[in-house]
Design an enzyme around this catalytic site. Sequence first.
Site, mmCIF file in Angstrom:
data_model
loop_
_atom_site.group_PDB
_atom_site.id
_atom_site.type_symbol
_atom_site.label_atom_id
_atom_site.label_comp_id
_atom_site.label_asym_id
_atom_site.label_seq_id
_atom_site.Cartn_x
_atom_site.Cartn_y
_atom_site.Cartn_z
ATOM 1 N N GLU A 13 28.955 62.512 -15.338
ATOM 2 C CA GLU A 13 29.256 61.081 -15.443
ATOM 3 C C GLU A 13 28.341 60.357 -16.441
ATOM 4 O O GLU A 13 28.681 59.285 -16.916
ATOM 5 C CB GLU A 13 29.186 60.432 -14.051
ATOM 6 N N ASP A 197 41.279 61.594 -8.760
ATOM 7 C CA ASP A 197 42.159 62.237 -7.766
ATOM 8 C C ASP A 197 42.695 61.151 -6.848
ATOM 9 O O ASP A 197 42.281 60.000 -6.954
ATOM 10 C CB ASP A 197 41.346 63.261 -6.953
HETATM 11 N N1 SAH Z 1 32.815 69.213 -7.085
HETATM 12 C C1 SAH Z 1 31.480 68.676 -6.826
HETATM 13 C C2 SAH Z 1 31.471 67.716 -5.664
HETATM 14 C C3 SAH Z 1 32.160 66.400 -5.984
HETATM 15 S S1 SAH Z 1 31.965 65.223 -4.725
HETATM 16 C C4 SAH Z 1 30.541 69.838 -6.568
HETATM 17 O O1 SAH Z 1 30.996 70.891 -6.099
HETATM 18 O O2 SAH Z 1 29.326 69.686 -6.823
HETATM 19 C C5 SAH Z 1 32.899 63.904 -5.442
HETATM 20 C C6 SAH Z 1 32.146 62.971 -6.369
HETATM 21 O O3 SAH Z 1 33.076 62.155 -7.067
HETATM 22 C C7 SAH Z 1 31.235 61.970 -5.664
HETATM 23 O O4 SAH Z 1 30.140 61.624 -6.458
HETATM 24 C C8 SAH Z 1 32.163 60.777 -5.395
HETATM 25 O O5 SAH Z 1 31.517 59.543 -5.626
HETATM 26 C C9 SAH Z 1 33.328 60.930 -6.370
HETATM 27 N N2 SAH Z 1 34.673 61.091 -5.783
HETATM 28 C C10 SAH Z 1 35.773 61.363 -6.525
HETATM 29 N N3 SAH Z 1 36.849 61.513 -5.733
HETATM 30 C C11 SAH Z 1 36.449 61.332 -4.453
HETATM 31 C C12 SAH Z 1 37.105 61.411 -3.191
HETATM 32 N N4 SAH Z 1 38.393 61.726 -3.094
HETATM 33 N N5 SAH Z 1 36.365 61.181 -2.070
HETATM 34 C C13 SAH Z 1 35.050 60.887 -2.162
HETATM 35 N N6 SAH Z 1 34.376 60.830 -3.330
HETATM 36 C C14 SAH Z 1 35.050 61.056 -4.480
#
Ligand code: SAH
Length: 230
Positions: A13, A197
Amino acid sequence: MKTIGIIGAMREEITPLLDFFKKYEEIKIGGNSFYTTTYKNYNIVIAYSKIGKIHAALTCSTIALHFHADYIIFTGVAGGLSSDLKVGDIVLASSLCQYDVDISAFGHPLGFIPESKLYIDTDSNLNEIAKKAAIKQNIKLKYGIIASGDSFISSATKKQWIIDKFNACAVEMEGASIAVVSSLLNIPFCIIRAISDSADDNADISFDEFLVDSAKRSAAFIISILDEIQ
Ligand code: SAH
């Protein structure tokens, strides 16, 4: 010179911002790297916090108290809750809430903490600047409530619960902690998120596919806000 703090949750980001500024210094505090640079007549401090409200609160506090930020801007991705949001769309938070706070056993509303607020408003001046920047860029901004909690929402049922209980248009994992810290320290802040998403049963696949692109969109919009602040 005034200082603008820009925070993301994940490295992806803030990478587009570091690529844009090119030259910066790195200062390490509390397990995070803070990248300092200047842009026009502002000092800029950029950091990613790591995922979740606690990490974001530490990073935001450090940017506020160590780097003396005059403004705080969050950039990142989020799950869309409103049916009119699709991947890549940009959301500007009107206010933030913590959907995972529950002391309702004592009669408090869901998300409410005594001596705090259920919804914490973002700064109206920064929001106006963001709205002006969006018009110039021909970007259709969605302005609404963002709900934060320490879970990745990837279920249609959980998604509907957050919509019903908090009337939020997007969900993520850090915004509300930026809101709590910035508002308590009297620092104007705004939260920008590009949709990665739809927080539904397909959210993990969509997130992996669109994280980088949506993070870039959000970061590009942050630059146009910086240009508009001048
Ligand atoms: N794929 C990553 C984890 C992502 S967690 C890993 O394995 O390290 C999701 C991140 O994107 C968080 O920082 C949150 O703020 C944001 N985000 C995007 N979509 C989200 C959703 N559906 N629910 C919660 N957070 C979401």
